[in-house]
Write a protein that holds these residues in place. Structure first.
Motif, PDB file in Angstrom:
ATOM      1  N   GLN A  88       0.684  -0.965   0.106  1.00 49.22           N
ATOM      2  CA  GLN A  88      -0.161  -0.184   0.187  1.00 49.22           C
ATOM      3  C   GLN A  88       0.834   1.204   0.033  1.00 49.22           C
ATOM      4  O   GLN A  88       0.566   2.439  -0.756  1.00 49.22           O
TER       5      GLN A  88
ATOM      6  N   CYS B 189       4.038   1.584  -1.159  1.00 45.57           N
ATOM      7  CA  CYS B 189       4.654   1.538  -2.478  1.00 45.57           C
ATOM      8  C   CYS B 189       3.693   2.211  -3.287  1.00 45.57           C
ATOM      9  O   CYS B 189       3.953   3.424  -4.028  1.00 45.57           O
ATOM     10  N   ASN B 190       2.525   1.854  -3.376  1.00 44.63           N
ATOM     11  CA  ASN B 190       1.498   2.496  -4.076  1.00 44.63           C
ATOM     12  C   ASN B 190       1.441   4.045  -4.074  1.00 44.63           C
ATOM     13  O   ASN B 190       1.596   4.765  -4.841  1.00 44.63           O
TER      14      ASN B 190
ATOM     15  N   ASN C 137       3.857   5.696  -5.357  1.00 47.31           N
ATOM     16  CA  ASN C 137       4.419   5.431  -6.893  1.00 47.31           C
ATOM     17  C   ASN C 137       5.531   4.359  -7.135  1.00 47.31           C
ATOM     18  O   ASN C 137       6.364   4.822  -8.079  1.00 47.31           O
ATOM     19  N   TYR C 138       5.789   3.621  -6.289  1.00 47.41           N
ATOM     20  CA  TYR C 138       6.920   2.855  -6.376  1.00 47.41           C
ATOM     21  C   TYR C 138       6.159   1.474  -6.899  1.00 47.41           C
ATOM     22  O   TYR C 138       5.209   1.092  -6.307  1.00 47.41           O
TER      23      TYR C 138
END
Lengths: 340, 340
Positions: free
Chosen positions: A90, A92-93, A96-97
């Motif tokens: 979550q 990372c999302n 933006n990874y």
DNA sequence: CCGGATATTGGAAGCGCTCCCAATATCTAT
DNA sequence: ATAGATATTGGGAGCGCTTCCAATATCCGG
């Protein structure tokens, strides 16, 4: 699917490749009017920048790796890792990874994993679960100087960034709770001794007893292995020594241990009280509902990613250390409600 | 770590960039002696090809994406997805692919997910869990023509590759087993009606009863939601109708339902028999141990990856379809041992 | 209205690899 | 020994992007 390139967009918008790149990357120094025009072309065409080309040119992959060693892949049975993974994914999302998942299941995986995760141009940073004694991989990754956050307290390498839960204090709180309730023969079922998590929880147990001037009775300390079956057998070893309370270093072991107690014809908490560690959802359903130490697992994942991004942005020195607090959740396996 | 390029290795080995590339990629047409020499230089220097550069030049990323929609992220509490993920991850390792994990946790994720996974130059193929009614994402991914394997039977789009467990037959077997044991009022707790898995298992239930000439009693069909609590409440609705056996469309619902039975002062299987679906490890421990339908979850993951690789190698047409068999695991919640 | 500061833009040089093609080396059968 | 086939090698042109730098456009105060 569009196989458009920057060039194509540039042509259509009547600007140069550079300008389109600036728009795509939200650089300043583009006239508002031009920015709008370019964005419109991008929207209409459904253009998407090519991930690999971007990575190659910028030397940033916008991808993080989560590496879970073999010792924990069996753990996948308990919801700890799924939950952790969710927190990580979550986050990372959010930044933006992309998240790469590396599960080490077999002996062979163990040998091929390092080249996989250290491959140039693949990962910007690594999250590595590691609190095992003698973990080769951890060594290698540290040497490689890839930004790295270790999940759990590592055995050695004090100069690496890691994030852990305050296991010592959590265990201390659990055992103190049992002492406060008046139990006299408080036992513990520990985890495997090759992991820092086991060591720390055992240390908290000892510390709580010592601070109240209690002696440590070695016969009340039995080793488990973080499985249900392990808890069951540990409890069988423990019962002859007549404990009146048990601190299990994990909920799943507590569940196994309580099963042993039940089968021996004893009752929880009347005959033997229990406190676990983890706060598994499934431990709260059957009676007696397990008193336990809750870890902020999801937040743990969030924080781990945030530290890693910090490392990536600002360099890996100095190492960052985060210890997260736990929380005592009182239900009825400890007999608190009864004794009150 | 080494920032060596092909060029550097070429120089050191006294050959050209092309030749080194051939060695790295195991192309034929390199003299054995040269191959050996180059490999030695690679070994000594610890050279690793740059992933993004390779992807850019070859238009292959050697990366697969696993996409788990929101509806299942809560499911992460049950070991199904972890286990599936393990099978997938392991198989990716084996074929030397990297696995990207995309968990959709929030409403926002849902909107940003498509650009993320369809980003050019990122993924060679996608594994997408999808058996939900009206799944936008699935539509979009299909349109994008990225190689795709759907995990579960999709609601529409018959022309897409998917892999599923034989839910109809599994349920049929479960209910047939109860019929064979002589139960007369066999109820079912279904899953949410917007998923094909629920529909198929219900169909199996109906089919088994019909084939034996039994009437379908609608009052014995209650909707659950694949959670423990859902099973519990469904069972409460069911009990007034006096079922003597229940087929629960998932183990976790069976567990909840049995809790309701126990709390009502009834016994399993003496008063009400149970068969579940999934074969959760944790359902086998407390008495009564759950009779259930086992799915080959891990193998399911393996197969899913293999199909996807087939799609990548050989084109997405025609769609591949795989239905995997289930297995009835008889324990004692169904009363088989008692009834003999 | 002008010079210099500042904002905006385009061009070009890579990033490190693959892969086609042409060049060269080596082999085979006569 | 030689032509022709075959095996091996090197060169070069990208893949699609970022980013530096120089060029141009725009702005400001006096």
């Amino acid at each position: 699917m569009s196989n458009l390139t920057l060039e194509d967009i540039a042509k259509q918008a009547g600007v140069s490749r550079s300008t389109v790149s600036r728009v795509v990357n939200d650089h300043p120094n583009v006239r508002e009017e031009v920015r709008k025009r370019v964005k419109e072309v991008i929207r209409l065409t459904g253009y998407q920048p090519h991930a690999a080309a971007r990575t190659l040119a910028s030397q940033r992959s916008w991808m993080l790796g989560l590496v879970l060693p073999r010792s924990v892949s069996s753990f996948f049975a308990d919801p700890y890792f799924p939950r952790l993974t969710q927190g990580i994914a979550q986050t990372c999302n959010q930044y933006n990874y992309t998240l790469g998942l590396f599960l080490i299941s077999t002996k062979e995986d163990e040998e091929t994993i390092f080249p996989r995760v250290s491959r140039k141009g693949l990962l910007d940073g690594i999250l590595l679960q590691s609190d095992q004694l003698g973990d080769q991989l951890t060594e290698q990754v540290i040497q490689s100087h890839i930004p790295l956050v270790i999940i759990g307290r590592p055995f050695y390498n004090k100069d690496v960034s890691y994030i852990d839960v305050d296991n010592i204090n959590g265990a201390f709180t659990a055992v103190s709770h049992l002492i406060r309730l008046g139990y006299q023969r408080i036992a513990t079922i520990t985890g495997v001794p090759t992991r820092t998590v086991s060591i720390d929880r055992k240390e908290g147990y000892i510390k709580a007893l010592s601070e109240r001037g209690r002696n440590i009775d070695e016969s009340l300390i039995v080793e488990g292995d973080f499985t249900e079956a392990g808890g069951y057998y540990a409890m069988q070893k423990l019962m002859p020594h007549k404990p009146d309370a048990v601190f299990a270093a994990s909920d799943i072991m507590a569940i196994g241990a309580m099963r042993a107690v039940r089968e021996a014809g004893l009752r929880v908490p009347e005959d033997i009280a229990f406190v676990g560690f983890d706060d598994l959802p499934l431990a709260t359903l059957p009676e007696p509902r397990l008193t336990t130490i809750r870890q902020p697992v999801y937040q743990f994942g969030v924080k781990a990613v945030e530290i890693l991004l910090d490392l990536i942005e600002n360099g890996i020195e100095p190492p960052r250390r985060i210890i997260m607090d736990t929380e005592l959740i009182i239900r009825n396996s400890c007999g608190a409600s009864r004794k009150k």
